[in-house]
Motif scaffolding. Structure first.
Motif, PDB file in Angstrom:
ATOM      1  N   GLU A  73      14.540  -1.696  10.243  1.00  0.00           N
ATOM      2  CA  GLU A  73      15.836  -0.493   9.891  1.00  0.00           C
ATOM      3  C   GLU A  73      14.430   0.628   9.600  1.00  0.00           C
ATOM      4  O   GLU A  73      15.635   1.706   9.350  1.00  0.00           O
ATOM      5  N   VAL A  74      13.660   0.738   9.647  1.00  0.00           N
ATOM      6  CA  VAL A  74      12.805   1.540   9.408  1.00  0.00           C
ATOM      7  C   VAL A  74      13.107   2.945  10.212  1.00  0.00           C
ATOM      8  O   VAL A  74      12.403   2.657  11.232  1.00  0.00           O
ATOM      9  N   THR A  75      12.824   4.195  10.376  1.00  0.00           N
ATOM     10  CA  THR A  75      13.306   5.525  10.963  1.00  0.00           C
ATOM     11  C   THR A  75      11.796   6.589  10.811  1.00  0.00           C
ATOM     12  O   THR A  75      11.994   6.682  12.079  1.00  0.00           O
ATOM     13  N   ARG A  76      11.556   6.704   9.188  1.00  0.00           N
ATOM     14  CA  ARG A  76      10.539   7.085   9.536  1.00  0.00           C
ATOM     15  C   ARG A  76       9.471   6.307   8.730  1.00  0.00           C
ATOM     16  O   ARG A  76      10.175   6.389   7.078  1.00  0.00           O
ATOM     17  N   VAL A  77       8.377   7.611   7.783  1.00  0.00           N
ATOM     18  CA  VAL A  77       7.517   6.985   6.591  1.00  0.00           C
ATOM     19  C   VAL A  77       6.892   7.957   7.078  1.00  0.00           C
ATOM     20  O   VAL A  77       6.438   8.740   7.368  1.00  0.00           O
ATOM     21  N   ALA A  78       7.648   8.180   5.602  1.00  0.00           N
ATOM     22  CA  ALA A  78       6.478   9.846   4.452  1.00  0.00           C
ATOM     23  C   ALA A  78       4.917   8.895   3.899  1.00  0.00           C
ATOM     24  O   ALA A  78       5.382   7.930   2.682  1.00  0.00           O
ATOM     25  N   PRO A  79       4.509  10.585   3.468  1.00  0.00           N
ATOM     26  CA  PRO A  79       3.169  10.050   2.754  1.00  0.00           C
ATOM     27  C   PRO A  79       4.141   9.919   1.242  1.00  0.00           C
ATOM     28  O   PRO A  79       4.190  10.378   0.734  1.00  0.00           O
ATOM     29  N   GLY A  80       3.329   8.591   0.753  1.00  0.00           N
ATOM     30  CA  GLY A  80       3.813   8.376  -1.071  1.00  0.00           C
ATOM     31  C   GLY A  80       4.723   7.389  -0.451  1.00  0.00           C
ATOM     32  O   GLY A  80       4.852   6.254  -1.826  1.00  0.00           O
ATOM     33  N   ASP A  81       5.254   6.673  -0.041  1.00  0.00           N
ATOM     34  CA  ASP A  81       6.203   6.134   0.462  1.00  0.00           C
ATOM     35  C   ASP A  81       5.570   4.124   0.770  1.00  0.00           C
ATOM     36  O   ASP A  81       4.421   4.708   1.204  1.00  0.00           O
ATOM     37  N   ALA A  82       6.348   3.250  -0.484  1.00  0.00           N
ATOM     38  CA  ALA A  82       5.479   1.804  -0.031  1.00  0.00           C
ATOM     39  C   ALA A  82       5.310   1.582   1.315  1.00  0.00           C
ATOM     40  O   ALA A  82       6.949   1.414   1.513  1.00  0.00           O
ATOM     41  N   VAL A  83       4.524   0.808   1.709  1.00  0.00           N
ATOM     42  CA  VAL A  83       4.244   0.061   3.081  1.00  0.00           C
ATOM     43  C   VAL A  83       3.991  -0.972   2.815  1.00  0.00           C
ATOM     44  O   VAL A  83       2.896  -1.432   2.023  1.00  0.00           O
ATOM     45  N   THR A  84       3.405  -2.354   3.549  1.00  0.00           N
ATOM     46  CA  THR A  84       3.055  -3.524   3.578  1.00  0.00           C
ATOM     47  C   THR A  84       2.211  -3.174   4.890  1.00  0.00           C
ATOM     48  O   THR A  84       2.468  -3.406   5.679  1.00  0.00           O
ATOM     49  N   VAL A  85       1.701  -4.316   4.478  1.00  0.00           N
ATOM     50  CA  VAL A  85       0.294  -3.561   4.825  1.00  0.00           C
ATOM     51  C   VAL A  85      -0.236  -5.412   5.412  1.00  0.00           C
ATOM     52  O   VAL A  85      -0.886  -6.057   4.440  1.00  0.00           O
ATOM     53  N   LEU A  86      -0.772  -6.024   6.890  1.00  0.00           N
ATOM     54  CA  LEU A  86      -1.104  -7.210   7.241  1.00  0.00           C
ATOM     55  C   LEU A  86      -3.011  -6.933   7.380  1.00  0.00           C
ATOM     56  O   LEU A  86      -3.004  -6.303   8.134  1.00  0.00           O
ATOM     57  N   ALA A 118       0.929  -1.311   0.019  1.00  0.00           N
ATOM     58  CA  ALA A 118       0.288   0.396  -0.044  1.00  0.00           C
ATOM     59  C   ALA A 118       0.842   1.152   0.208  1.00  0.00           C
ATOM     60  O   ALA A 118       2.143   1.027   0.489  1.00  0.00           O
ATOM     61  N   VAL A 119       0.005   2.912  -0.083  1.00  0.00           N
ATOM     62  CA  VAL A 119       0.923   3.338  -0.245  1.00  0.00           C
ATOM     63  C   VAL A 119       0.904   4.419   1.389  1.00  0.00           C
ATOM     64  O   VAL A 119      -1.046   4.372   1.767  1.00  0.00           O
ATOM     65  N   ALA A 120       1.598   4.811   2.193  1.00  0.00           N
ATOM     66  CA  ALA A 120       1.537   5.220   2.669  1.00  0.00           C
ATOM     67  C   ALA A 120       0.871   6.646   3.191  1.00  0.00           C
ATOM     68  O   ALA A 120       1.034   7.353   2.241  1.00  0.00           O
ATOM     69  N   GLY A 121       0.137   7.108   3.576  1.00  0.00           N
ATOM     70  CA  GLY A 121      -0.686   8.392   3.861  1.00  0.00           C
ATOM     71  C   GLY A 121      -0.707   9.326   5.390  1.00  0.00           C
ATOM     72  O   GLY A 121      -1.527   9.846   5.101  1.00  0.00           O
ATOM     73  N   PHE A 122       0.302   8.557   5.527  1.00  0.00           N
ATOM     74  CA  PHE A 122       0.788   9.160   6.355  1.00  0.00           C
ATOM     75  C   PHE A 122       2.043   9.875   7.303  1.00  0.00           C
ATOM     76  O   PHE A 122       2.854   9.159   5.885  1.00  0.00           O
ATOM     77  N   ASP A 123       2.668  10.516   8.388  1.00  0.00           N
ATOM     78  CA  ASP A 123       3.696  10.337   8.186  1.00  0.00           C
ATOM     79  C   ASP A 123       4.246  10.122  10.220  1.00  0.00           C
ATOM     80  O   ASP A 123       3.358  10.664  10.209  1.00  0.00           O
ATOM     81  N   TYR A 124       4.982   9.220   9.443  1.00  0.00           N
ATOM     82  CA  TYR A 124       5.333   9.341  10.887  1.00  0.00           C
ATOM     83  C   TYR A 124       7.045   8.320  11.738  1.00  0.00           C
ATOM     84  O   TYR A 124       6.971   7.972  10.027  1.00  0.00           O
ATOM     85  N   ARG A 125       7.346   8.871  12.792  1.00  0.00           N
ATOM     86  CA  ARG A 125       8.484   8.516  12.419  1.00  0.00           C
ATOM     87  C   ARG A 125       9.022   7.673  13.932  1.00  0.00           C
ATOM     88  O   ARG A 125       8.498   7.513  14.664  1.00  0.00           O
TER      89      ARG A 125
END
Ligand SMILES: Nc1nc2c(c(=O)[nH]1)N[C@H]1C(S)=C(S)[C@@H](COP(=O)(O)OP(=O)(O)OC[C@H]3O[C@@H](n4cnc5c(N)ncnc54)[C@H](O)[C@@H]3O)O[C@H]1N2
Ligand code: MOO
Length: 425
Positions: free
Chosen positions: A406-419, A351-358
Motif C-alpha cells: 500500500e505504500v507509495t512514498r517513503v520520506a526521510p524520517g519514516d519508519a521502515v522495516t529492514v530485513l 529503522a528510520v528511513a534516511g531516503f526519499d523514494y516513490r
C-alpha cells in the motif's frame, strides 16, 4: 503435493501477492514426516522430529552458584555480621553427606550440591575468615547464590518443540538433558539448476556474449544454512526440450528443484513451459520488485514416503537480486515445510528511513539499504542504484527495506522495516 497440482493461480492475469503465494505454499506443501535417529554430534542443522520433554530437571539438583559457604538463612542476624563455624567441605561432583547444624556453614564450590538443611550461600569474597569460622555480612536474601533444581528447565516440560532447527544452543540443551541421540526429520534433497545459453561456469573463460553463472553458487550457499541436502545440477541451455527433460528427470530423485532464469515472458524462457508440459503450474508472476517473474509448480514423482505425489519446482528469476529475494520469500519457507521445520520468519527490525523514494501501489518492494546506528536509532540509507542485476549491491549494503504493497512514498524520517542480510545471506 498432489493437491498443489489442482490449483492454478494468476496465469497471465493479476499478479499474486507474496503473502498469497506464501499462504498457498503453507497450505498445500505437506510438512515432513519420517524420522532419522542421529547422534548429537551430527544433529546440527537438522529438524527435531519429536518434542523433547525434559526427562530430568535442569539443574538436576539444588546446587551452589558460587565458591563460598552454604548455611541456613534463618541463622543469619538481619542487622549485623553473623559468625558461622565451618564443619565440612563439599566439592562439585560429590554428594553432600553432612547435614548442617545451627550456626554452622559448609564450604562449597560452584556446582556442588547444597548440603541438606542449607538454603543460602555466601561468596568467598564477601566473608572474613578467622580459623574455622567465617563472618557473613548481613543483607543476603534467602536462597541467594544457590540454584534450585529445575530453575532452568522443569522436569516434564517441553524443552524443545518438534520442528525446531537444531543449532548450538539446542544441541547443548539436549546434551544437558542427557540425550545422546535425537529423532530428526529426513533432509529434503534440493537440486539447483541455472538456465541460460549466456552462462559460463566460474573457472571457464568467457566467450563472446557470455557471463559467469553466479546464481547457482549464491543459491547453494544460502541452502548450506538450511536443513537440506543440496545438489548442484549445473546449467541448462535455453532449449525447451532439454529443459523439460532435465527437470522431469531431476524431479524423480529430489524433493525440491530450484531454477534461476528463464521464467519471464521471452521465447527463450523455458522453465515455466517445462513445468506446464511435465506437471502443473501453481503460480507465476508475483506483485514484488524485484522478482516479478517468479514461478512455482509441481512435477510428478514416484515414491512411497512423505515426498510422494510430486516435487515442487521454484522458478526463480535470472536477475541475481531478484533470485535472492524470491529464494528468501518463496523457496526458503517451502523448503522449511518440506524439512518439517516450524515457521522461522526472516528477521525484521525497525529503522528510520534516511531516503526519499516513490513506488507503485499494489506491489511489495525490497530496497537495498545500508544501516547505521546513531544515538540509539538505526538509520537506513538506500543503496544509490536499483538494478536487479547489481550483485555488488548485496555486498555493499546491509539489508532489504521491505516496502509494503500500500505504500507509495517513503520520506526521510519514516519508519521502515529492514530485513538484515546478516543471518540471511
Ligand atoms: N519483456 C519482458 N522482459 C523482462 C521482464 C518482463 O516482464 N517482460 N521481466 C524482467 C524481470 S523483472 C526480470 S527479473 C528478468 C528475469 O527474467 P528471467 O527469469 O527469464 O531471466 P533471464 O532472462 O534468463 O535472465 C535475466 C538476467 O539474469 C542473468 N542471469 C540469469 N541467470 C543467471 C545466473 N545463473 N547467474 C548470473 N546471471 C544470471 C541473465 O544473464 C540476464 O541478464 O526478466 C526481465 N525481462
Ligand atoms: O523483478 Mo525483476 O526481478 O525486477 O529484476
Amino acid at each position: 503435493m498432489a493437491q498443489l497440482s489442482d490449483d492454478c493461480f494468476a496465469f497471465g492475469g493479476a499478479l499474486m501477492s507474496v503473502e498469497d503465494a506464501q499462504a498457498l505454499i503453507a497450505a498445500r506443501v505437506p510438512a515432513a514426516t519420517g524420522e532419522d535417529i542421529v547422534p548429537l554430534a551430527a544433529a546440527r542443522g537438522r529438524v527435531l522430529a519429536r518434542d523433547l520433554v525434559a526427562p530430568i530437571p535442569l539443574p538436576p539438583f539444588f546446587n551452589a552458584a558460587v565458591d563460598g559457604w552454604a548455611f541456613r538463612h534463618s541463622d543469619l542476624d538481619a542487622g549485623a555480621p553473623t559468625r558461622l563455624r565451618e564443619t565440612g567441605r563439599v566439592p562439585a561432583g560429590h554428594a553432600a553427606a553432612l547435614p548442617v547444624g545451627g550456626q554452622e556453614a559448609l564450604r562449597v564450590f560452584t556446582g556442588a550440591p547444597m548440603p541438606p538443611g542449607t538454603d543460602t550461600c555466601v561468596m568467598q569474597e564477601d566473608v572474613q575468615r578467622d580459623g574455622d569460622t567465617v563472618l557473613v555480612p548481613p543483607g543476603l536474601k534467602r536462597g541467594a547464590n544457590a540454584r534450585p533444581a529445575g530453575e532452568d528447565v522443569a522436569l516434564g516440560s517441553t524443552a524443545l518443540a518438534a520442528g525446531r532447527v537444531l543449532g548450538p544452543a539446542e544441541i547443548g540443551l539436549a546434551a544437558a538433558l542427557g540425550q545422546a541421540r535425537l529423532a530428526v526429520r529426513p533432509l529434503p534433497r534440493v537440486g539447483v539448476f541455472s538456465t541460460g545459453d549466456e552462462l559460463a561456469p566460474p573457472g571457464a573463460p568467457l566467450r563472446a556474449a557470455q557471463t559467469h553463472d553466479s546464481n547457482r553458487f549464491t543459491l547453494l550457499a544460502m541452502l548450506a544454512g538450511l536443513p537440506c541436502v543440496a545438489s548442484d545440477l549445473g546449467i541448462l541451455p535455453d532449449d525447451a526440450v532439454r529443459t523439460a527433460a532435465a527437470l522431469a528427470e531431476a524431479a524423480r530423485d529430489h524433493d525440491l528443484l530450484l531454477t534461476s532464469g528463464g521464467v519471464s515472458t521471452g521465447e527463450e524462457d523455458h522453465v515455466r513451459a517445462a513445468i506446464e508440459a511435465g506437471g502443473s503450474l501453481v503460480f507465476w508472476r508475483l506483485a514484488v520488485k524485484p522478482g516479478r517473474p517468479a514461478a512455482m509448480g509441481v512435477l510428478p514423482k514416484a515414491g512411497g514416503d512423505f515426498r510422494a505425489g510430486g516435487t515442487p519446482v521454484v522458478g526463480l528469476p535470472g536477475n541475481p537480486v531478484a533470485a535472492v529475494v524470491c529464494f528468501l520469500h518463496l523457496a526458503r519457507p517451502l523448503l522449511l515445510r518440506l524439512a518439517g521445520a516450524a515457521d522461522r520468519p526472516l528477521p525484521r527490525y525497525g529503522a528510520v528511513a534516511g531516503f526519499d523514494y516513490r513506488k507503485k501501489a499494489g506491489r511489495r518492494e525490497y530496497v537495498r539499504v545500508t544501516l547505521r546506528t546513531e544515538g540509539g536509532a538505526t538509520r537506513a540509507e538506500k543503496f544509490p542504484r536499483e538494478g536487479a542485476g547489481l550483485l555488488s549491491s548485496l555486498t555493499q549494503s546491509d539489508g532489504f527495506a521491505e516496502l509494503p504493497e500500500e505504500v507509495t512514498r517513503v520520506a526521510p524520517g519514516d519508519a521502515v522495516t529492514v530485513l538484515p542480510f546478516a543471518g540471511m545471506l
